[in-house]
Write a protein that holds these residues in place. Structure first.
Motif, PDB file in Angstrom:
ATOM      1  N   LYS A   1      -1.637  -3.046   9.033  1.00 18.37           N
ATOM      2  CA  LYS A   1      -0.638  -4.001   9.006  1.00 18.37           C
ATOM      3  C   LYS A   1       0.808  -3.589   8.633  1.00 18.37           C
ATOM      4  O   LYS A   1       1.951  -3.946   9.167  1.00 18.37           O
ATOM      5  CB  LYS A   1      -1.051  -5.175   7.943  1.00 18.37           C
ATOM      6  N   GLU A   2       0.627  -2.508   7.697  1.00 22.05           N
ATOM      7  CA  GLU A   2       2.168  -1.993   7.407  1.00 22.05           C
ATOM      8  C   GLU A   2       2.991  -1.010   8.282  1.00 22.05           C
ATOM      9  O   GLU A   2       3.887  -1.003   8.422  1.00 22.05           O
ATOM     10  CB  GLU A   2       1.812  -1.158   6.057  1.00 22.05           C
ATOM     11  N   ILE A   3       1.910  -0.284   9.199  1.00 23.54           N
ATOM     12  CA  ILE A   3       2.377   0.500  10.450  1.00 23.54           C
ATOM     13  C   ILE A   3       3.062  -0.515  11.410  1.00 23.54           C
ATOM     14  O   ILE A   3       4.163  -0.180  11.971  1.00 23.54           O
ATOM     15  CB  ILE A   3       1.256   1.323  10.809  1.00 23.54           C
ATOM     16  N   VAL A   4       2.200  -1.573  11.525  1.00 24.42           N
ATOM     17  CA  VAL A   4       3.075  -2.587  12.442  1.00 24.42           C
ATOM     18  C   VAL A   4       4.050  -3.161  12.033  1.00 24.42           C
ATOM     19  O   VAL A   4       5.251  -3.186  12.849  1.00 24.42           O
ATOM     20  CB  VAL A   4       1.879  -3.684  12.758  1.00 24.42           C
ATOM     21  N   TYR A   5       4.055  -3.723  10.834  1.00 23.19           N
ATOM     22  CA  TYR A   5       5.255  -4.207  10.213  1.00 23.19           C
ATOM     23  C   TYR A   5       6.389  -3.339  10.187  1.00 23.19           C
ATOM     24  O   TYR A   5       7.639  -3.649  10.520  1.00 23.19           O
ATOM     25  CB  TYR A   5       5.046  -4.608   8.723  1.00 23.19           C
TER      26      TYR A   5
ATOM     27  N   ASN B   1     -10.602   2.911   1.408  1.00 21.26           N
ATOM     28  CA  ASN B   1     -11.509   1.789   1.922  1.00 21.26           C
ATOM     29  C   ASN B   1     -11.045   0.875   3.015  1.00 21.26           C
ATOM     30  O   ASN B   1     -10.027   0.820   3.392  1.00 21.26           O
ATOM     31  CB  ASN B   1     -11.775   1.048   0.436  1.00 21.26           C
ATOM     32  N   SER B   2     -12.056  -0.065   3.337  1.00 23.62           N
ATOM     33  CA  SER B   2     -11.804  -0.618   4.587  1.00 23.62           C
ATOM     34  C   SER B   2     -10.564  -1.671   4.343  1.00 23.62           C
ATOM     35  O   SER B   2      -9.877  -1.965   5.199  1.00 23.62           O
ATOM     36  CB  SER B   2     -12.999  -1.476   5.027  1.00 23.62           C
ATOM     37  N   LYS B   3     -10.513  -2.185   3.077  1.00 26.41           N
ATOM     38  CA  LYS B   3      -9.568  -3.115   2.698  1.00 26.41           C
ATOM     39  C   LYS B   3      -7.808  -2.453   3.115  1.00 26.41           C
ATOM     40  O   LYS B   3      -7.020  -2.874   3.430  1.00 26.41           O
ATOM     41  CB  LYS B   3      -9.638  -3.843   1.641  1.00 26.41           C
ATOM     42  N   ASP B   4      -8.037  -1.281   2.470  1.00 31.15           N
ATOM     43  CA  ASP B   4      -6.869  -0.247   2.557  1.00 31.15           C
ATOM     44  C   ASP B   4      -6.613   0.163   3.887  1.00 31.15           C
ATOM     45  O   ASP B   4      -5.377   0.216   4.329  1.00 31.15           O
ATOM     46  CB  ASP B   4      -6.725   0.973   1.615  1.00 31.15           C
ATOM     47  N   GLN B   5      -7.716   0.313   4.791  1.00 30.48           N
ATOM     48  CA  GLN B   5      -7.128   0.424   6.426  1.00 30.48           C
ATOM     49  C   GLN B   5      -6.739  -0.330   6.841  1.00 30.48           C
ATOM     50  O   GLN B   5      -5.635  -0.196   7.730  1.00 30.48           O
ATOM     51  CB  GLN B   5      -8.780   1.249   6.877  1.00 30.48           C
ATOM     52  N   LEU B   6      -6.861  -1.690   6.825  1.00 26.32           N
ATOM     53  CA  LEU B   6      -6.384  -2.878   7.225  1.00 26.32           C
ATOM     54  C   LEU B   6      -5.147  -3.001   6.875  1.00 26.32           C
ATOM     55  O   LEU B   6      -4.298  -3.251   7.736  1.00 26.32           O
ATOM     56  CB  LEU B   6      -7.240  -4.080   7.101  1.00 26.32           C
ATOM     57  N   LEU B   7      -4.852  -2.817   5.707  1.00 31.31           N
ATOM     58  CA  LEU B   7      -3.687  -3.078   5.068  1.00 31.31           C
ATOM     59  C   LEU B   7      -2.531  -2.006   5.710  1.00 31.31           C
ATOM     60  O   LEU B   7      -1.513  -2.209   6.064  1.00 31.31           O
ATOM     61  CB  LEU B   7      -3.450  -3.021   3.487  1.00 31.31           C
ATOM     62  N   LEU B   8      -3.030  -0.710   5.708  1.00 31.36           N
ATOM     63  CA  LEU B   8      -2.071   0.305   6.440  1.00 31.36           C
ATOM     64  C   LEU B   8      -1.987   0.102   7.876  1.00 31.36           C
ATOM     65  O   LEU B   8      -0.590  -0.050   8.102  1.00 31.36           O
ATOM     66  CB  LEU B   8      -2.986   1.700   6.407  1.00 31.36           C
TER      67      LEU B   8
ATOM     68  N   LEU C   1       0.788  -1.367   0.021  1.00 32.64           N
ATOM     69  CA  LEU C   1       0.130  -0.063  -0.047  1.00 32.64           C
ATOM     70  C   LEU C   1       0.788   1.285  -0.072  1.00 32.64           C
ATOM     71  O   LEU C   1       0.567   2.269  -0.481  1.00 32.64           O
ATOM     72  CB  LEU C   1      -0.778  -0.046   1.176  1.00 32.64           C
ATOM     73  N   CYS C   2       1.773   1.146   0.875  1.00 32.89           N
ATOM     74  CA  CYS C   2       2.601   2.430   1.104  1.00 32.89           C
ATOM     75  C   CYS C   2       4.027   2.578   0.363  1.00 32.89           C
ATOM     76  O   CYS C   2       4.926   1.602   0.233  1.00 32.89           O
ATOM     77  CB  CYS C   2       2.673   2.604   2.692  1.00 32.89           C
ATOM     78  N   THR C   3       4.269   3.738   0.070  1.00 32.57           N
ATOM     79  CA  THR C   3       5.807   3.780  -0.311  1.00 32.57           C
ATOM     80  C   THR C   3       6.507   4.440   1.025  1.00 32.57           C
ATOM     81  O   THR C   3       5.848   5.135   1.853  1.00 32.57           O
ATOM     82  CB  THR C   3       5.947   5.208  -1.193  1.00 32.57           C
ATOM     83  N   VAL C   4       7.700   4.046   1.300  1.00 31.36           N
ATOM     84  CA  VAL C   4       8.494   4.089   2.401  1.00 31.36           C
ATOM     85  C   VAL C   4       9.556   5.225   2.311  1.00 31.36           C
ATOM     86  O   VAL C   4      10.214   4.868   1.098  1.00 31.36           O
ATOM     87  CB  VAL C   4       9.032   3.018   3.090  1.00 31.36           C
ATOM     88  N   ARG C   5       9.624   6.226   3.018  1.00 39.57           N
ATOM     89  CA  ARG C   5      10.613   7.257   2.362  1.00 39.57           C
ATOM     90  C   ARG C   5      11.353   7.516   4.107  1.00 39.57           C
ATOM     91  O   ARG C   5      10.809   7.525   5.027  1.00 39.57           O
ATOM     92  CB  ARG C   5       9.995   8.669   1.967  1.00 39.57           C
ATOM     93  N   LEU C   6      12.765   7.915   3.722  1.00 40.55           N
ATOM     94  CA  LEU C   6      13.416   8.483   5.270  1.00 40.55           C
ATOM     95  C   LEU C   6      13.376   9.948   5.056  1.00 40.55           C
ATOM     96  O   LEU C   6      13.519  10.581   4.312  1.00 40.55           O
ATOM     97  CB  LEU C   6      14.856   7.951   4.788  1.00 40.55           C
ATOM     98  N   ASN C   7      12.794  10.407   6.335  1.00 44.58           N
ATOM     99  CA  ASN C   7      13.060  11.881   6.621  1.00 44.58           C
ATOM    100  C   ASN C   7      14.357  12.075   6.410  1.00 44.58           C
ATOM    101  O   ASN C   7      15.252  11.625   7.115  1.00 44.58           O
ATOM    102  CB  ASN C   7      12.141  12.160   7.776  1.00 44.58           C
ATOM    103  N   ASP C   8      14.703  13.270   5.952  1.00 45.11           N
ATOM    104  CA  ASP C   8      16.087  13.873   5.841  1.00 45.11           C
ATOM    105  C   ASP C   8      16.484  14.628   7.143  1.00 45.11           C
ATOM    106  O   ASP C   8      16.604  15.907   7.157  1.00 45.11           O
ATOM    107  CB  ASP C   8      16.647  14.752   4.660  1.00 45.11           C
ATOM    108  N   ASN C   9      16.459  13.854   8.321  1.00 44.38           N
ATOM    109  CA  ASN C   9      16.702  14.212   9.529  1.00 44.38           C
ATOM    110  C   ASN C   9      17.694  13.319  10.002  1.00 44.38           C
ATOM    111  O   ASN C   9      17.137  12.340  10.792  1.00 44.38           O
ATOM    112  CB  ASN C   9      15.838  14.807  10.257  1.00 44.38           C
ATOM    113  N   SER C  10      19.041  13.484  10.201  1.00 46.50           N
ATOM    114  CA  SER C  10      19.799  12.417  10.600  1.00 46.50           C
ATOM    115  C   SER C  10      20.019  12.474  12.128  1.00 46.50           C
ATOM    116  O   SER C  10      20.304  11.728  12.754  1.00 46.50           O
ATOM    117  CB  SER C  10      21.413  12.703  10.320  1.00 46.50           C
TER     118      SER C  10
END
Length: 132
Positions: free
Chosen positions: A59-63, A50-57, A20-29
């Protein structure tokens, strides 16, 4: 078509894509800090998904949280959905330690410090490996 807000493009670096998500590194070392941005058009709040994406989000937050905790050896994470400056739905996952430069205050109270080219390459590589 999904587009990332220019503020993210100017202040963060691409790491990888989850389902679902793209993962980016905040530029703050000063802090191990990633941003999850759902790859959906015109989404500003979790309730806009949508509800499917809410659940997937979730899961991706926890992962992502587990990966960050393990990689950066911390028990403290800040997981935040704010959106005051950039309304596009995004979540910050920040590994915190009691000896970091703003503990116990928010990461927003200190001036950011950009990564050096060498450090940036190293941390992105480490996060990519941790996410596999």
């Amino acid at each position: 078509m999904f587009k990332i807000n220019n503020k993210f493009l100017n202040s963060s670096h691409y790491i990888l894509d989850l389902k679902l998500c793209t993962v980016r590194l905040n530029d703050n070392s000063k802090f191990p800090w990633i941003i999850l941005i759902p790859k959906r058009k015109n989404i500003n709040d979790i309730s806009d998904l949508n509800s499917k994406d809410q659940l997937l989000l979730m899961k991706e937050i926890v992962y992502s949280s587990k990966s960050m905790k393990k990689l950066f050896k911390t028990s403290n994470l800040n997981v935040e959905k704010i959106g005051n400056i950039v309304s596009q739905l995004h979540l910050h996952i920040i590994a915190r330690k009691k000896n970091d430069c703003s503990w116990p205050l928010s990461v927003w109270v200190v001036k950011r410090k950009s990564y050096s080219a060498k450090a940036l390459k190293l941390v992105i590589s480490k996060i990519r490996i941790a996410f596999k």
